[in-house]
Design a protein around this motif. Structure first.
Motif, PDB file in Angstrom:
ATOM      1  N   GLY A  69      41.155  35.813  44.225  1.00 39.26           N
ATOM      2  CA  GLY A  69      41.280  36.767  43.130  1.00 39.26           C
ATOM      3  C   GLY A  69      42.129  37.960  43.484  1.00 39.26           C
ATOM      4  N   LYS A 116      41.499  42.041  33.793  1.00 40.30           N
ATOM      5  CA  LYS A 116      41.709  40.591  33.910  1.00 40.30           C
ATOM      6  C   LYS A 116      43.209  40.348  33.793  1.00 40.30           C
ATOM      7  CE  LYS A 116      39.703  36.485  33.716  1.00 40.30           C
ATOM      8  NZ  LYS A 116      38.781  36.402  34.845  1.00 40.30           N
ATOM      9  N   PHE A 169      40.469  33.356  38.463  1.00 40.45           N
ATOM     10  CA  PHE A 169      40.512  34.233  39.633  1.00 40.45           C
ATOM     11  C   PHE A 169      39.495  35.351  39.417  1.00 40.45           C
ATOM     12  CE2 PHE A 169      44.805  32.385  39.780  1.00 40.45           C
ATOM     13  CZ  PHE A 169      44.891  32.032  41.120  1.00 40.45           C
ATOM     14  N   ILE A 170      38.890  35.805  40.505  1.00 40.66           N
ATOM     15  CA  ILE A 170      37.899  36.884  40.416  1.00 40.66           C
ATOM     16  C   ILE A 170      38.627  38.229  40.523  1.00 40.66           C
ATOM     17  CG2 ILE A 170      35.858  37.908  41.502  1.00 40.66           C
ATOM     18  CD1 ILE A 170      35.331  35.059  42.732  1.00 40.66           C
ATOM     19  N   VAL A 171      38.393  39.100  39.550  1.00 35.94           N
ATOM     20  CA  VAL A 171      39.051  40.418  39.574  1.00 35.94           C
ATOM     21  C   VAL A 171      38.051  41.499  39.956  1.00 35.94           C
ATOM     22  CG1 VAL A 171      40.265  42.173  38.233  1.00 35.94           C
ATOM     23  CG2 VAL A 171      40.777  39.757  37.872  1.00 35.94           C
TER      24      VAL A 171
END
Ligand code: BMP
Length: 263
Positions: free
Chosen positions: A179, A185, A194-196
């Motif tokens: 991420g 985002k 993906f991790i934000v």
């Protein structure tokens, strides 16, 4: 369905990376999207705050090189707290060199970051080699990497085409890049995730005196679609009860997420 309207737990299957899978499962089980940025300079303060705030966080973010009395015992105790309170560790190292150098910075020296940090981060500035170098030592241990696609500070150069290039770099290394550090985002496709994580989050101040800029948990999670709020001085600033403040940020972050799910 875009990840923005999915539960954290439902997103586990979108990742092959061990750290990403563990983090999303942990957030779902513990019901917290709060990461503590623990920027204190003594081992005593560090361990004391980590123990008090541990129950309310999914991720403990460190700057290990600011501790004046760092030793291996600190890492041993940090690992014990990790197990006791069920959180992951993110060393905010912001690697920024060529692949061969960052490989050593990640695994050698005094800190041996790869041995204890589930997640670390890097600037995309040097090009793909930085990810390849870190991946060489981190992937087999199940570690995950975040790219700094944006920064919260005033006048940041990480915007526009730079941010876009960071996204493209992440796409080329999906097994290891889990991420971004960003304020929002960045990708809203149904088929990629993906991790934000967003720093620069505060409920009481809008800036510090050194360029930091704060947004509220609701603005970051509900309005901007980020996944994790990173909070430092808002929790352990002067005259604050750290457990009370941590609960306040945990609740604000989680309620903003629930609001996003139902809208
Ligand atoms: P605070 O909430 O006390 O302002 O701390 C923010 C933390 O997030 C710091 O540890 C800082 O290094 C980090 N950070 C940031 O503030 N902005 C960024 O763009 C990236 C960061 O890692």
């Amino acid at each position: 369905m875009s990840s923005i309207s999915k539960k954290y737990g439902e997103r586990v299957e979108n990742f092959s990376n061990k750290a990403a899978r563990e983090l999303l499962s942990l957030i779902e089980r513990k019901k917290t999207n709060l990461s503590l940025a623990l920027d204190v300079t003594t081992k005593r303060e560090f361990l004391e705050i980590a123990d008090k705030v541990g129950p309310y966080i999914c991720l403990l973010k460190t700057h290990i090189d600011i501790l004046v009395d760092f030793d291996q015992d600190l890492i041993d105790q940090l690992k014990e707290l990790r197990a006791k309170h069920d959180f992951l560790i993110f060393e905010d190292r912001k690697f920024a060199d060529i692949g061969n150098t960052v490989k050593y910075q990640y695994s050698k020296g005094i800190y041996k970051i790869v041995e204890w940090a589930d997640i670390t981060n890097a600037h995309p500035l040097p090009g793909d080699g930085i990810v390849s170098g870190l991946k060489e030592v981190g992937l087999s241990l199940g570690r995950g990497l975040l790219l700094l696609a944006e920064m919260s500070s005033k006048g940041s150069l990480a915007t526009g085409a730079y941010t876009e290039a960071a996204i493209e770099m992440a796409r080329r290394h999906k097994d290891f890049v889990i991420g971004f550090i960003a304020g929002r985002k960045l990708i809203c496709n149904d088929d990629e995730d993906f991790i934000v994580m967003s720093p620069g989050v505060g409920l009481d101040a809008s800036k510090d005196g050194l360029g930091q800029q704060y947004k509220t948990p609701r603005s970051v999670i509900f309005e901007n679609g980020s996944d994790i709020i990173i909070v430092g001085r808002g929790i352990y600033g002067k005259d604050k009860d750290v457990a009370t403040e941590a609960q306040r940020y945990r609740d604000a972050g989680w309620n903003a997420y629930l609001e996003r799910l139902t809208n």
